[in-house]
Scaffold this motif. Structure first.
Motif, PDB file in Angstrom:
ATOM      1  N   SER A  20     -33.162 -59.313 -29.961  1.00 31.23           N
ATOM      2  CA  SER A  20     -32.870 -60.835 -30.460  1.00 31.23           C
ATOM      3  C   SER A  20     -31.765 -60.662 -32.289  1.00 31.23           C
ATOM      4  O   SER A  20     -31.754 -62.232 -32.229  1.00 31.23           O
ATOM      5  N   GLN A  21     -32.464 -59.710 -32.863  1.00 33.24           N
ATOM      6  CA  GLN A  21     -31.311 -59.562 -34.123  1.00 33.24           C
ATOM      7  C   GLN A  21     -29.565 -60.089 -33.485  1.00 33.24           C
ATOM      8  O   GLN A  21     -29.057 -61.005 -34.234  1.00 33.24           O
ATOM      9  N   LEU A  22     -29.318 -59.114 -32.113  1.00 34.63           N
ATOM     10  CA  LEU A  22     -27.318 -59.169 -31.489  1.00 34.63           C
ATOM     11  C   LEU A  22     -27.965 -60.862 -31.365  1.00 34.63           C
ATOM     12  O   LEU A  22     -26.564 -61.014 -31.287  1.00 34.63           O
ATOM     13  N   ARG A  23     -28.989 -61.360 -30.593  1.00 34.60           N
ATOM     14  CA  ARG A  23     -28.678 -62.793 -30.735  1.00 34.60           C
ATOM     15  C   ARG A  23     -27.886 -63.640 -31.776  1.00 34.60           C
ATOM     16  O   ARG A  23     -27.580 -64.358 -31.679  1.00 34.60           O
ATOM     17  N   THR A  24     -29.510 -63.517 -32.545  1.00 39.52           N
ATOM     18  CA  THR A  24     -28.566 -64.306 -34.107  1.00 39.52           C
ATOM     19  C   THR A  24     -27.482 -64.076 -34.581  1.00 39.52           C
ATOM     20  O   THR A  24     -26.861 -65.005 -34.893  1.00 39.52           O
ATOM     21  N   PHE A  25     -27.014 -62.827 -34.684  1.00 37.88           N
ATOM     22  CA  PHE A  25     -25.624 -62.376 -34.838  1.00 37.88           C
ATOM     23  C   PHE A  25     -24.316 -62.921 -34.309  1.00 37.88           C
ATOM     24  O   PHE A  25     -23.825 -63.917 -34.485  1.00 37.88           O
TER      25      PHE A  25
END
Length: 193
Positions: A20-25
């Motif tokens: 999820s964090q990687l997607r946002t980044f």
């Protein structure tokens, strides 16, 4: 400049927060994430979902691989048929993981398709898995290896499949950089060493 298509390959359940964090980044940088858990993959209803994931990798500009505690689902024969294993045997000095194709996971097939297609791969391995891999390497020729329970690996029977695939990645003839990362507290943050 148009954004890159970034395929994120990993098991989903154990790494959902990081994914999820990687997607946002990826989105914040103007790129397009390709992630199975966000319905970014075009699934052909005539094919197994594993096959659709392997096919989608070939459309990416770059692949990010995250290795955690889980092995994931074993691949289906239909997806295995999408790969040229003779070509892949020449891509690494460590091909033990390719000898028993039925032991490859769908995540591993995604990465092998990227290798076969010449797509850059950025590999990040959970710190605990990285340390357990070092222990495996020191002991893999000893009879005790099958008795060792690796704390970072969810299912002991999958440890050698994960560790030998890490060896395949580390010993590639090119594009073999691997990074470890650490997860912290309930607010997971990724630190790259």
């Amino acid at each position: 400049m148009a954004g890159l298509r970034v395929f994120v390959s990993s098991t989903c359940y154990d790494l959902s927060t990081i994914r999820s964090q990687l997607r946002t980044f990826i989105l914040s940088q103007g790129h397009e994430p390709l992630m199975s858990d966000y319905s970014d993959i075009l699934y052909d209803p005539r094919l197994h979902t594993h096959t659709s994931c392997v096919d989608e990798v070939a459309s990416a500009d770059v692949v990010v691989l995250i290795v955690g505690s889980r092995f994931g689902g074993r691949s289906v024969p239909e997806a295995l048929s999408k790969l040229d294993f003779e070509k892949l045997d020449k891509e690494s000095k460590s091909t033990e993981s390719l000898k028993k194709k039925e032991n490859l996971s769908v995540t591993q097939l995604e990465i092998l398709k990227a290798v076969e297609s010449g797509i850059p791969i950025f590999t990040f391995i959970d710190d605990g898995v990285w340390h357990d891999h070092a222990l495996y390497e020191k002991n893999k020729g000893k009879p005790i290896i099958n008795e060792i329970e690796f704390p970072a690996i969810e299912k002991s029977e999958t440890a050698s499949f994960i560790f030998e695939f890490i060896n395949f990645l580390r010993h590639r003839t090119k594009g073999n950089s691997v990074f470890s990362f650490a997860k912290t507290t309930s607010r997971t943050k990724v630190a790259i060493y």
